[in-house]
Write an enzyme that holds these catalytic residues in place. Structure first.
Site, short mmCIF file in Angstrom:
data_model
loop_
_atom_site.label_atom_id
_atom_site.label_comp_id
_atom_site.label_asym_id
_atom_site.label_seq_id
_atom_site.Cartn_x
_atom_site.Cartn_y
_atom_site.Cartn_z
N GLY A 216 71.04 -19.14 -38.68
CA GLY A 216 70.45 -19.89 -37.56
C GLY A 216 70.02 -21.27 -38.01
N ILE B 82 62.88 -21.04 -39.54
CA ILE B 82 61.62 -21.18 -38.80
C ILE B 82 60.74 -19.94 -39.01
CG2 ILE B 82 62.63 -22.68 -37.02
CD1 ILE B 82 62.48 -20.16 -35.13
N ASP B 83 61.34 -18.86 -39.55
CA ASP B 83 60.57 -17.61 -39.69
C ASP B 83 59.65 -17.60 -40.92
OD1 ASP B 83 62.14 -16.86 -37.54
OD2 ASP B 83 63.55 -15.70 -38.74
N MET C 178 59.15 -16.66 -31.57
CA MET C 178 60.19 -16.15 -32.49
C MET C 178 59.60 -15.78 -33.85
SD MET C 178 63.69 -18.29 -32.03
CE MET C 178 64.93 -17.80 -30.87
N GLY C 179 60.45 -15.36 -34.74
CA GLY C 179 59.99 -14.98 -36.08
C GLY C 179 60.70 -13.78 -36.64
N HIS C 180 61.64 -13.25 -35.85
CA HIS C 180 62.43 -12.08 -36.25
C HIS C 180 61.50 -10.92 -36.59
CE1 HIS C 180 66.19 -10.24 -36.93
NE2 HIS C 180 66.15 -10.20 -38.24
#
Ligand code: F6P
Length: 359
Positions: free
Chosen positions: A11, A137-138, A180-182
């Site tokens: 991503g 971003i996670d 988000m953040g998985h």
């Protein structure tokens, strides 16, 4: 002559171009006309299919503030790397090794997150010279305190919470913002605190719906007619945390709502009779220009990667530990997830000011 290939995989996020620029500018400073840089298109897909092009110093100008990645990106499932590609006996791994050697590379620079690092380690184990940079971003990459992209996403998610605050206070509503953040809660934790959320739900702390309702009722009794919940996309209930992987997957597949936030909204609405709204900023969180912090971090990582190449210290990821740039072996990074430690000071501080984690 040094030949360096560079790719971005997984991503996208803010700061990828700033990091590419950092690597390239530092390489040109170091080696001058003795270095050739090749851009590999769409991550490992380009390496598998031999889709690359020679780049020049001007390609790396004017991209510091640009979102996305000038090289394109794709997700290539790690589990398929060693299995023969459809209609062929050759594995993706063999094809990548083949492209690397045909290109005559001295080093492959890889910018990516968790999946990307598993493959980077595999390539390194196969004898390729690999140097990597941690992006996502996670912020869930093991071995680095910070990944680039994270702070920019925190800023965006915080802005969403700020905007929701004004409408929530006006209407006296309960709002859920899904972040988000998985599988981890870094982004939700940081944006939640920065955006003044009343409840923060992260996968590392399974929630109990009655505790959430209690918090909302206490706020109502205190005359605060609105509440904001920052909910990680990976948030799970206490009951779900006790399930096996298989049971959990089946339970989520059977869930009528499109995501955890909508399920929570329904449950809280039924239990409190209050009006609940859900906002899902989604991929907004990965878009646009990198924030100043990420521009600096990406530049530091990029320059550090070039130093590793100059010193022939291959098989490493550049990382930030205690605000120092270090090199961490890919073998130590691959396959590990950096979750939020539940006893960390950030969580404790949020608890100290009355934030509920639903536990
Ligand atoms: O890993 C970054 C991330 O944005 C996660 O936070 C999210 O779960 C996932 O990627 C979304 O993936 P995709 O872009 O494939 O929808």
């Amino acid at each position: 002559m040094k030949k360096i290939g560079i790719l971005t995989s997984g991503g996208d996020c803010q700061g990828l171009n700033a990091a590419i620029r950092g690597v390239a500018k530092a390489l040109y400073e170091e080696f001058g006309s003795d270095v050739e840089i090749y851009g590999i298109r769409d991550g490992y897909r380009g390496l598998i299919e031999g889709d690359f092009h020679r780049m020049h110093p001007e390609d790396f100008s004017g991209i510091l503030t640009l979102g996305g990645t000038i090289l394109g990106t794709s997700r290539q499932p790690f589990k398929l790397m060693k299995s023969a590609a459809e209609g062929s006996e050759t594995t993706k791994l063999e094809k990548m090794k083949d492209t690397y050697s045909k290109m005559g590379l001295d080093c492959l620079v890889v910018l990516g997150g968790n999946g990307t690092h598993k493959t980077a380690n595999l390539l390194s184990e196969e004898g390729l010279n690999v140097v990597s940079l941690p992006k996502t971003i996670d912020n869930d990459l093991w071995g680095t305190d910070m990944t680039f992209g994270f702070q920019s996403a925190v800023d965006i998610a915080t802005h969403v919470l700020d905007c929701i605050h004004t409408t929530a206070t006006s209407h006296g509503r309960v709002f859920i913002v899904e972040i988000m953040g998985h599988k981890v809660g870094w982004l939700t934790l940081h944006a939640g605190i920065a955006g003044g959320a009343d409840v923060i739900l992260i996968p590392e702390i399974p929630y109990d719906i009655t505790k959430i309702v209690q918090t909302l009722e206490q706020r109502n009794q205190a005359g605060k007619g609105f509440s904001i919940l920052a909910v990680a996309e990976g948030a799970i209930s206490k009951a779900e945390s006790k399930m096996s992987k298989k049971e959990f997957k089946a339970a989520r597949a059977a869930m009528a709502e499109p995501s955890i936030s909508y399920r929570l909204a329904k449950e809280i609405g039924e239990l409190t009779g209050q009006e609940i709204r859900v906002t899902v900023p989604g991929h907004f969180q990965r878009g646009g220009s990198p924030c100043a912090y990420d521009r600096v971090l990406s530049t530091r990582f990029g320059a550090a990667a070039a130093r590793l190449i100059q010193e022939k210290k291959y098989g490493n990821m550049v990382a930030l530990q205690n605000n120092r740039i270090v090199a961490v072996p890919l073998s130590e990074v691959a396959g590990k997830l950096k979750a939020v430690p539940t006893d960390c000071d950030t969580i404790q501080s949020a608890r100290d000011i009355g934030v509920s984690f639903g536990d």
